[in-house]
Write an enzyme that holds these catalytic residues in place. Structure first.
Site, short mmCIF file in Angstrom:
data_model
loop_
_atom_site.label_atom_id
_atom_site.label_comp_id
_atom_site.label_asym_id
_atom_site.label_seq_id
_atom_site.Cartn_x
_atom_site.Cartn_y
_atom_site.Cartn_z
N ARG A 120 -1.31 -5.67 -7.88
CA ARG A 120 -0.15 -6.49 -7.51
C ARG A 120 0.24 -7.40 -8.66
NH1 ARG A 120 -2.86 -8.54 -2.08
NH2 ARG A 120 -4.49 -8.60 -3.66
N HIS A 152 0.84 -1.21 0.00
CA HIS A 152 0.00 0.00 0.00
C HIS A 152 0.87 1.26 0.00
CE1 HIS A 152 -3.03 -2.73 2.27
NE2 HIS A 152 -3.50 -2.56 1.05
N LYS A 199 -18.47 -5.95 7.74
CA LYS A 199 -17.24 -6.71 7.51
C LYS A 199 -16.40 -6.63 8.79
CE LYS A 199 -13.53 -6.87 4.08
NZ LYS A 199 -12.90 -6.16 2.98
N SER A 211 -2.72 -7.92 3.17
CA SER A 211 -3.05 -7.71 4.59
C SER A 211 -3.47 -9.03 5.23
CB SER A 211 -4.19 -6.69 4.71
OG SER A 211 -3.81 -5.45 4.18
O1 PNS Z 1 -8.87 -3.06 0.12
P1 PNS Z 1 -10.14 -3.55 -0.51
O2 PNS Z 1 -10.96 -4.33 0.49
O3 PNS Z 1 -9.89 -4.30 -1.78
O4 PNS Z 1 -11.00 -2.23 -0.92
C1 PNS Z 1 -12.29 -2.32 -1.48
C2 PNS Z 1 -12.99 -0.95 -1.50
C3 PNS Z 1 -13.00 -0.33 -0.11
C4 PNS Z 1 -12.27 -0.02 -2.45
C5 PNS Z 1 -14.44 -1.16 -2.02
O5 PNS Z 1 -15.03 -2.22 -1.32
C6 PNS Z 1 -15.32 0.07 -1.85
O6 PNS Z 1 -15.11 1.08 -2.49
N1 PNS Z 1 -16.33 -0.03 -0.96
C7 PNS Z 1 -17.27 1.04 -0.67
C8 PNS Z 1 -18.66 0.73 -1.25
C9 PNS Z 1 -18.63 0.98 -2.75
O7 PNS Z 1 -18.65 2.11 -3.18
N2 PNS Z 1 -18.50 -0.11 -3.54
C10 PNS Z 1 -18.26 -0.02 -4.98
C11 PNS Z 1 -19.49 0.17 -5.79
S1 PNS Z 1 -20.65 -1.13 -5.65
#
Ligand code: PNS
Length: 167
Positions: A99, A25, A49, A137
């Site tokens: 990645r 990150h 979550k 993570s």
């Molecule tokens: O580190 P991650 O878990 O891969 O991140 C995922 C994240 C936080 C970017 C994604 O789940 C997110 O943006 N969640 C907020 C809700 C949302 O807007 N979802 C996307 C449209 S459905």
């Protein structure tokens, strides 16, 4: 009454769970910094979550791990839709790290959905350095939970916080 800020190409949001922040990150943050006037590392606070660290702890770990290194970076928690957070902060750009090629499929879907919800939003993908390609993570938490050394994968404040969690 204050309206929403106008969207700026110079302001980016780097969203994620960051449970916890890894050197992968941090590498994405480092690569995003020269591209924008402001990079907001946005920690998803999601009551559905379960996470090892609370959103406040994750924000604090990002702040401590980036402290003094990048003047344009700040960390914040958000809940709800990412596009609503973009509108609230005036950021037009979404930064996500890749990645490996395998990440692209889910990232493509996420970017396309965000584009649908907010056509002005622009996702950009930043490949992480090869040495971080296998760091996640989840794996870091697994190693730390068994007493393994995670110092190569996470910044010192995160390593200390993991030691404190797992003893
Ligand atoms: O580190 P991650 O878990 O891969 O991140 C995922 C994240 C936080 C970017 C994604 O789940 C997110 O943006 N969640 C907020 C809700 C949302 O807007 N979802 C996307 C449209 S459905």
């Amino acid at each position: 009454m204050e309206g929403k800020p106008s969207l700026s190409w110079r302001r980016a949001v780097y969203p994620g769970s960051f449970d916890p922040l890894t050197y992968g990150h941090l590498d994405v943050i480092r690569q995003a910094v020269p591209l924008f006037d402001e990079v907001i590392v946005a920690v998803l606070q999601n009551s559905r979550k379960s996470t090892l660290f609370s959103a406040q702890e994750r924000v604090a770990l990002i702040e401590r791990s980036t402290d003094g290194q990048f003047s344009v970076v700040r960390a914040a928690a958000f809940s709800g839709l990412l596009v609503d957070f973009l509108a609230a902060t005036g950021a037009r750009v979404i930064v996500r790290g890749l990645r490996t090629g395998a990440d692209l499929e889910t990232e493509w879907q996420l970017a396309s959905m965000n584009k649908d919800l907010m056509p002005e939003a622009q996702s950009i993908f930043i490949p992480t350095a090869h040495e971080h390609s296998y760091v996640s993570s989840s794996l870091v938490k697994e190693i730390a939970s068994h007493g393994g050394d995670v110092g190569r994968f996470v910044p010192p404040p995160v390593a200390a916080a993991l030691r404190a969690k797992f003893g």
